[in-house]
Scaffold this active site. Structure first.
Site, short mmCIF file in Angstrom:
data_model
loop_
_atom_site.label_atom_id
_atom_site.label_comp_id
_atom_site.label_asym_id
_atom_site.label_seq_id
_atom_site.Cartn_x
_atom_site.Cartn_y
_atom_site.Cartn_z
N ALA A 170 24.07 23.86 -9.63
CA ALA A 170 23.99 24.46 -10.96
C ALA A 170 22.61 25.05 -11.22
O ALA A 170 21.67 24.83 -10.46
CB ALA A 170 24.31 23.40 -12.01
N LYS A 181 22.32 16.83 -3.52
CA LYS A 181 23.46 17.07 -2.65
C LYS A 181 23.01 17.08 -1.18
O LYS A 181 23.62 16.44 -0.33
CB LYS A 181 24.13 18.39 -3.02
CG LYS A 181 24.69 18.38 -4.43
CD LYS A 181 25.38 19.67 -4.78
CE LYS A 181 25.75 19.70 -6.24
NZ LYS A 181 26.44 18.53 -6.74
N PRO A 196 23.49 28.01 -3.94
CA PRO A 196 22.98 27.79 -5.29
C PRO A 196 23.61 28.72 -6.33
O PRO A 196 24.29 29.68 -5.98
CB PRO A 196 21.50 28.11 -5.13
CG PRO A 196 21.48 29.18 -4.08
CD PRO A 196 22.57 28.79 -3.11
N GLU A 270 30.35 16.97 -10.44
CA GLU A 270 29.64 16.58 -11.66
C GLU A 270 29.81 17.73 -12.63
O GLU A 270 29.25 18.82 -12.43
CB GLU A 270 28.16 16.30 -11.41
CG GLU A 270 27.52 15.70 -12.66
CD GLU A 270 26.01 15.75 -12.65
OE1 GLU A 270 25.40 14.88 -13.30
OE2 GLU A 270 25.43 16.64 -12.02
N GLY A 272 31.09 18.96 -16.97
CA GLY A 272 30.55 19.01 -18.32
C GLY A 272 30.53 17.67 -19.03
O GLY A 272 31.08 16.67 -18.56
N CYS A 303 24.04 18.33 -19.00
CA CYS A 303 25.42 17.89 -19.22
C CYS A 303 25.50 16.47 -19.76
O CYS A 303 26.49 16.10 -20.39
CB CYS A 303 26.23 18.03 -17.94
SG CYS A 303 25.46 17.25 -16.50
N GLU A 402 31.48 21.66 -25.03
CA GLU A 402 30.13 21.66 -24.49
C GLU A 402 29.49 23.01 -24.76
O GLU A 402 29.96 24.04 -24.28
CB GLU A 402 30.13 21.37 -23.00
CG GLU A 402 28.72 21.25 -22.43
CD GLU A 402 28.73 20.92 -20.94
OE1 GLU A 402 27.94 20.06 -20.53
OE2 GLU A 402 29.51 21.53 -20.21
N GLY A 474 34.33 14.89 -14.33
CA GLY A 474 34.14 14.96 -12.89
C GLY A 474 34.81 13.89 -12.07
O GLY A 474 35.56 13.05 -12.58
N GLU A 478 26.96 10.37 -8.17
CA GLU A 478 25.72 10.76 -7.50
C GLU A 478 24.71 9.64 -7.67
O GLU A 478 24.74 8.89 -8.63
CB GLU A 478 25.17 12.06 -8.08
CG GLU A 478 25.98 13.28 -7.71
CD GLU A 478 25.27 14.57 -8.07
OE1 GLU A 478 25.24 15.47 -7.22
OE2 GLU A 478 24.75 14.67 -9.20
#
Length: 498
Positions: A170, A181, A196, A270, A272, A303, A402, A474, A478
């Protein structure tokens, strides 16, 4: 002088990284725009469809030959420490880039999350992984541990890499999301193609430089930037990609799930959030900072931020007045200026989204307490004033959707049950916050929230503590052990002896 030199370097044709080599993009070129000044930071030649295919083949080849997954974890860790050392050597450049590319104020506490924390967390990931066992014993009852012939049965779980991972990140915390990641996936023995956001590609392209400096085997890490989404679609549909790790909006996350389903890819998403902050009656002395901690956190572009603020109905007016007072000294301006406390949102489209949702909120009965518009100055840049909405109920669009900007909704509750019911009345479930002096009561309230993470009177920002979304926020987690294991698959192994 150093910052100027780095800025010049950033403008000089950023390059992709495919199969262990720095290469010029052969696809559509696009501009990276500073959201604070609307100036061009860099021109990037994006990856062509053929180059995305090359990156996938390079990652597949590197995984299948075992040049990376076949190494002991300790050797992978040594190589990744070299990669992290290179990134750490570029710390000041990364700080400057976070201001120019992502619009995060250099003087903001959020710069800790943009740059400083990831540089430490990457090292923590390596340490944590090396403490995890590759084999774990299944807890068979004693009666099942012997065979009919008098032999002994051992049943094990072996944790193995998934394979080729497509990491799609993001724009809001680009270096952070890229690292979260790339590092766990590589440490687990996978190979990676990093793609990206087109809005913030430079914070990813530096990973190619770091891979070269660290001497990673060819194809282990590939970085492809693009102007559109064609490459991202390829990565989430290609049969040679085993897993997609995506951070972004829920709407795009749903598309990724559909695209990945035909080849049954592993997913880590992952997405909103519309997280709640619940202030219990005994905690209202601290409510004045509730809106500021959202709006000043990278202009609300997070988020997990608590954009719905619940306070007792009888105290709502006083609470909103205290929140508005916290904005009195706000300095809106160029994120490269250390005096700036509120920077821009990422684009003109995102600024328009903020304005549109404020209008929708008012149409549905909300009142603008402060903000609610683009400021008269600066003249250039994608700025939106910190905004507090006196929101009549949780059904208001500003409380359900959101917005991803410096906009909060303040909602009154009758009693604790009412507050919990409203907090859970959301398709999202990413994070949550409960504030109370009576910690026992606050924990009891927190335990009733349907969300992947809940924070009582504070939070943890650590490589050892995982986070992840429920519902439309999601799949998978993570950080922490779970954030490493998600990049592994389990092989059951049953062994008879005698």
């Amino acid at each position: 002088m150093a910052a100027a030199a780095e800025a010049t370097a950033a403008r000089s044709a950023p390059r992709l990284f495919i199969g262990g080599e720095s290469v010029a993009g052969e696809g559509e070129s696009f501009a990276v725009v500073n959201p604070g000044t609307e100036e061009t930071v860099a021109e990037v030649a994006g990856a062509s469809a053929g180059q995305v295919e090359q990156a996938i083949k390079a990652a597949r080849r590197a995984y299948d030959t075992g040049s990376w997954s076949g190494l002991p974890a300790a050797q992978r860790g040594e190589a990744l420490r070299r990669l992290m050392a290179y990134l750490a050597s570029r710390r000041e450049w990364l700080i400057d880039l976070s201001a120019r590319e992502a619009g995060c104020p250099v003087g903001s506490m959020v710069m800790f999350a943009q740059v400083h924390a990831p540089l430490q967390n990457g090292l923590d990931v390596i340490d944590l992984f090396q403490k995890l066992p590759e084999f774990e014993e299944n807890p068979l009852p004693f009666a099942e541990r012997t065979t009919a012939r008098g032999g002994v049965l051992q049943s094990l779980r072996r944790h193995m890499p998934v394979g080729v991972v497509a990491a799609i990140s993001a724009y809001n915390y680009p270096f952070y999301t890229n690292l979260w990641k790339v590092l766990p996936a590589l440490m687990a023995g996978n190979t990676v193609i990093l793609r990206p956001s087109p809005l913030t590609p430079l914070a990813a392209l530096i990973f190619g430089e770091a891979a070269q400096a660290a001497g990673l085997p060819a194809g282990v890490l590939n970085v492809v930037a693009e102007a559109g989404a064609e490459g991202a679609v390829t990565l989430s549909t290609h049969r040679d990609v085993d897993m997609v790790a995506f951070t972004g909006s829920t709407s795009v996350g749903k598309q990724v799930m559909v695209q990945a389903s035909a080849t049954m890819k592993r997913l880590q998403l992952e997405l909103g959030g519309k997280s709640a902050q619940i202030y219990l009656p005994d905690s209202l002395a601290g409510v004045g900072g509730a809106a500021a901690q959202v709006c000043f956190a990278h202009a609300g572009q997070g988020c997990a931020l608590g954009t719905r603020i619940f306070v007792p109905e009888a105290e709502k007016a006083a609470a909103m007045q205290a929140m508005a007072a916290a904005f009195a000294q706000v300095v809106i301006g160029d994120p490269s200026d250390p005096r700036t406390t509120l920077g821009p949102v990422i684009s003109a489209a995102q600024r328009e989204r903020c304005a549109r949702y404020v209008a929708l909120a008012v149409e549905a009965g909300a009142r603008v307490v402060c903000g609610g518009r683009a400021p008269p100055a600066p003249a250039r840049g994608f700025y939106f004033e910190p905004t507090i909405l006196d929101t009549p109920d949780n059904a208001n669009p500003a409380a359900q959707e959101e917005i991803f900007g410096p906009v909060v909704s303040v909602i009154g509750y009758r009693d604790i049950d009412h507050a919990v019911k409203m907090a859970n009345d959301s398709v999202y479930g990413l994070s949550g916050y409960v504030y109370g002096k009576d910690v026992k009561q606050a924990v009891a309230v927190a335990s009733r929230l349907r969300t992947g993470t809940v924070n009582v009177n504070g939070g943890a920002f650590s490589a050892y503590a995982s986070s992840g979304g429920w519902g439309s926020s999601g799949v998978g987690r993570e950080r922490g052990v779970e954030g490493l294991r998600v990049y592994q698959q389990i092989q059951g192994m049953n062994i008879q002896a005698g």
